[in-house]
Design a protein around this motif. Sequence first.
Motif, short mmCIF file in Angstrom:
data_model
loop_
_atom_site.label_atom_id
_atom_site.label_comp_id
_atom_site.label_asym_id
_atom_site.label_seq_id
_atom_site.Cartn_x
_atom_site.Cartn_y
_atom_site.Cartn_z
N GLY A 4 68.15 19.30 17.62
CA GLY A 4 67.82 20.32 16.83
C GLY A 4 66.80 20.12 15.66
O GLY A 4 66.09 21.13 15.55
N ASP A 5 67.17 19.10 14.93
CA ASP A 5 66.16 18.60 13.92
C ASP A 5 64.74 18.51 14.31
O ASP A 5 63.86 18.85 13.85
N LEU A 7 63.29 19.87 16.95
CA LEU A 7 62.80 21.04 17.43
C LEU A 7 62.39 21.95 16.20
O LEU A 7 61.13 22.33 16.27
N ARG A 8 63.14 21.87 15.22
CA ARG A 8 62.78 22.28 13.86
C ARG A 8 61.48 21.76 13.28
O ARG A 8 60.67 22.38 12.88
N TYR A 9 61.54 20.42 13.46
CA TYR A 9 60.41 19.73 12.90
C TYR A 9 59.13 19.92 13.81
O TYR A 9 57.99 20.21 13.22
N GLY A 11 58.56 22.82 15.18
CA GLY A 11 58.41 24.22 14.76
C GLY A 11 57.34 24.22 13.62
O GLY A 11 56.42 24.87 13.44
N LEU A 12 57.74 23.14 12.62
CA LEU A 12 56.89 23.13 11.26
C LEU A 12 55.62 22.74 11.64
O LEU A 12 54.52 22.92 11.13
N PHE A 65 64.06 16.46 6.35
CA PHE A 65 64.62 15.99 7.69
C PHE A 65 64.48 14.47 7.78
O PHE A 65 65.54 13.91 8.29
#
Length: 136
Positions: A4-5, A7-9, A11-12, A65
Amino acid sequence: MSLGDRLRYGGLLLVSVVLAVVELFFLPLRLDGRVLPNLASIPFPVTVLLAAFTTPLLVTAASRFSLRTVVAAGPLFAWLGTLLAFLLVTPGGDRIVLADWRTLLLLAAGAFPAAVKIGDVLAKATLERAKGSNRG
């Protein structure tokens, strides 16, 4: 980092690329009455302010992160890479990056505050290591 981290990274990093493209495309705005009010056709690089505000925020978000410099600087690298890509590779031979003061201002306004935030991350990482070595 968990999946999940990651994927969020990712996205950033994607947001960094999209912001660089938007900032480049709207860099030549002028106060000429078409999009912005008419004020003697003065150049008005509003995206410089957007870059100065968003790139440090993206670096700060990435540093949550991991305190590794490469992870925290990822959004800045993606942003700079996108600007460089549009400088070197032009679609259809058209120039997107302007060769004037606005482009330099965009680079400075985006890169300098983000570099200061990366320095913050380095300081936090150094403090964390110092705390860890004092305990042992």
